[in-house]
Design a protein around this motif. Structure first.
Motif, PDB file in Angstrom:
ATOM      1  N   ARG A 120      52.749  -1.416-109.364  1.00 50.33           N
ATOM      2  CA  ARG A 120      53.946  -1.729-108.318  1.00 50.33           C
ATOM      3  C   ARG A 120      53.211  -1.237-106.847  1.00 50.33           C
ATOM      4  O   ARG A 120      53.328  -2.139-105.832  1.00 50.33           O
ATOM      5  N   ARG A 157      53.446  -3.692-103.699  1.00 57.62           N
ATOM      6  CA  ARG A 157      53.998  -3.691-102.663  1.00 57.62           C
ATOM      7  C   ARG A 157      53.047  -3.521-101.285  1.00 57.62           C
ATOM      8  O   ARG A 157      53.515  -4.277-100.039  1.00 57.62           O
ATOM      9  N   SER A 193      52.717  -7.504-100.529  1.00 60.55           N
ATOM     10  CA  SER A 193      54.022  -7.875 -99.824  1.00 60.55           C
ATOM     11  C   SER A 193      54.050  -7.457 -98.358  1.00 60.55           C
ATOM     12  O   SER A 193      54.502  -8.353 -97.513  1.00 60.55           O
ATOM     13  N   ARG A 194      53.589  -6.186 -98.098  1.00 61.76           N
ATOM     14  CA  ARG A 194      53.629  -5.979 -96.667  1.00 61.76           C
ATOM     15  C   ARG A 194      52.488  -6.634 -95.660  1.00 61.76           C
ATOM     16  O   ARG A 194      52.692  -7.100 -94.802  1.00 61.76           O
TER      17      ARG A 194
END
Length: 463
Positions: free
Chosen positions: A62, A66, A69-70
């Motif tokens: 994960r 994350r 995505s940022r």
């Protein structure tokens, strides 16, 4: 000639500049787009490296997802470029913005499908400043030889197209400046090349107009034209020498023949005293002798007229014509011909003596061939560039064939062979008028007769 040569040079120079400018503009556009494509390839490689640990399944690490995505969202916020990492089944692992998904068709779909074959998508087609296209780059994420995901970037092209347009404007400005320089060089070049040609043309016209002393300056121009100018001057010198020899021969012959002819006429006169009065043969011989003397006088006048330089001055043509009408009126009255003139004051540039001699010859002919009881009219008129003296008579006139030959040396109509004359009067008039820039023309006068027009220029002589 310059108006024909200069456009040709300008067209050729424009073609050369376009042949250089168009490929340069295309190369500039390709270089700008290639720079953007390379940047997008680097970006997709970076995102692929981040996405590789978490691209096995959606349940992968994960933290990596994350972070990815940022990065994608920040990438979109900063550059306005949509980017995403998608599994082979179109499921997004991460995307920026989060509302962007793979479309069903279009360039993005084609690039995604191509990357599923384990290779980067082809470079997009060239985007020109007038097109609103986008640049799509897709790179596969490969693990153990298999494609586990695809990184896709969809970039706007506004800034790239602006840079291309700016570069094109710089190229256009450079080409315009180069064209102006080339036009200036063409003007100087054509002027340098054609200046001797213009001088040669003007000198040729001057010689054709009777100014045989005119010559061409040979100080400028290409070597070939300078050589042509020297050859032309040599030719003009030779022609002038030949004409001078011809005139001198005619003048000398006329002058030398006058003394023997005068002696011969005197002997004929003495012989006539010993013959019965009214002898037709001796009268015929005397008449032919006097006619021969007149021909010699006219030949000498013609030679002098061809050799003399015109003394141009501003002349009142109306007053001069009025004077000649008054001088010839007694002769006309003695023949029973009415000589009238309509000669308003008007000025023109002429040689007064030459113009008077020409009018004498024309009026003499008109009175000579006009029957008793008819009239001869002398009319003076002018317009903006010339003044004319028109002499019309009511004589028998001439046919079309005779009008074409009138004024030739020694030519006389077959119907007028018994009229006194040598056939040189009008030739002398033409020579005198031409030397001063004037002319003489002939036409029919209705209902019958001849119309003679003497034309002299109103503008002053030019250097």
């Amino acid at each position: 000639m310059r108006t024909r040569l200069l456009p040709l040079l300008i067209v050729l120079m424009a073609a050369v500049l376009l042949a250089l400018g168009v490929p340069l503009a295309v190369s500039l556009a390709a270089a700008q787009q290639q720079k953007v494509v390379v940047d997008r390839i680097d970006d997709t490689a970076y995102f692929a490296a981040i996405a590789r640990p978490g691209a096995d399944t959606t349940s992968g690490p994960r933290d990596e997802l994350r972070i990815l995505s940022r990065e994608l969202e920040r990438y979109y916020d900063v550059y306005g470029i949509r980017a995403g990492v998608f599994l082979p089944n179109d499921t997004p692992l991460a995307n920026g913005p989060t509302t962007w998904f793979l479309p069903e068709t279009g360039e993005v779909r084609d690039a995604f499908e191509e990357s599923l074959l384990s290779r980067r998508s082809h470079d997009p087609k060239q985007v020109w400043p007038w097109q609103r296209g986008r640049l799509v780059i897709a790179s596969p994420v490969i693990r153990d030889g298999d494609v586990v995901a695809v990184v896709v970037t969809d970039s706007p092209t506004g800034q790239m197209r602006s840079r291309i347009l700016h570069g094109w404007l710089i190229i256009g400005a450079g080409l315009t400046a180069a064209m102006l320089v080339a036009v200036g060089a063409a003007l100087r070049l054509t002027g340098w090349v054609l200046r001797p040609v213009r001088v040669l043309d003007a000198t040729t016209h001057a010689i054709a107009s009777g100014r045989l002393k005119s010559r061409v300056a040979v100080a400028s121009g290409p070597p070939e034209l300078r050589r042509l100018a020297r050859s032309f001057n040599e030719m003009a010198d030779n022609v002038e020498d030949v004409l001078e020899q011809q005139r001198a021969f005619v003048a000398d012959a006329s002058h030398q023949l006058r003394n023997p002819l005068a002696a011969l006429l005197l002997r004929i006169e003495l012989l006539a005293f010993e013959l019965p009065e009214g002898n037709e043969e001796i009268a015929s011989v005397q008449g032919e002798g006097k006619r021969l003397a007149q021909v010699l006088d006219d030949l000498l006048d013609l030679a002098l007229a061809e050799h003399a330089e015109a003394d141009l001055r501003l002349t009142d043509v109306g007053a001069l014509a009025t004077e000649r009408v008054a001088a010839w009126s007694p002769t006309a009255e003695a023949k029973g011909v009415r000589l009238v003139g309509d000669c308003p004051p008007t000025t023109a540039w002429a040689d007064p003596i030459a113009l008077s001699s020409a009018l004498d010859a024309v009026i003499d002919n008109a009175v000579k061939f006009t029957p008793e009881g008819e009239r001869v009219e002398v009319t003076v008129a002018s317009n903006g560039s010339t003044s004319t003296i028109v002499v019309t008579d009511n004589g028998p006139g001439l046919t079309d064939e005779e009008l074409a030959r009138i004024g030739d040396r020694f030519w006389r109509s077959g119907r007028h062979q018994n009229v006194k004359g040598s056939g040189l009067g009008l030739s002398i008039s033409r020579v005198l008028l031409a030397a001063a820039g004037g002319s003489i023309s002939y036409g029919r006068h209705e209902p019958h007769g001849l119309r003679v027009t003497v034309t002299v220029p109103r503008s002053g002589p030019t250097s």
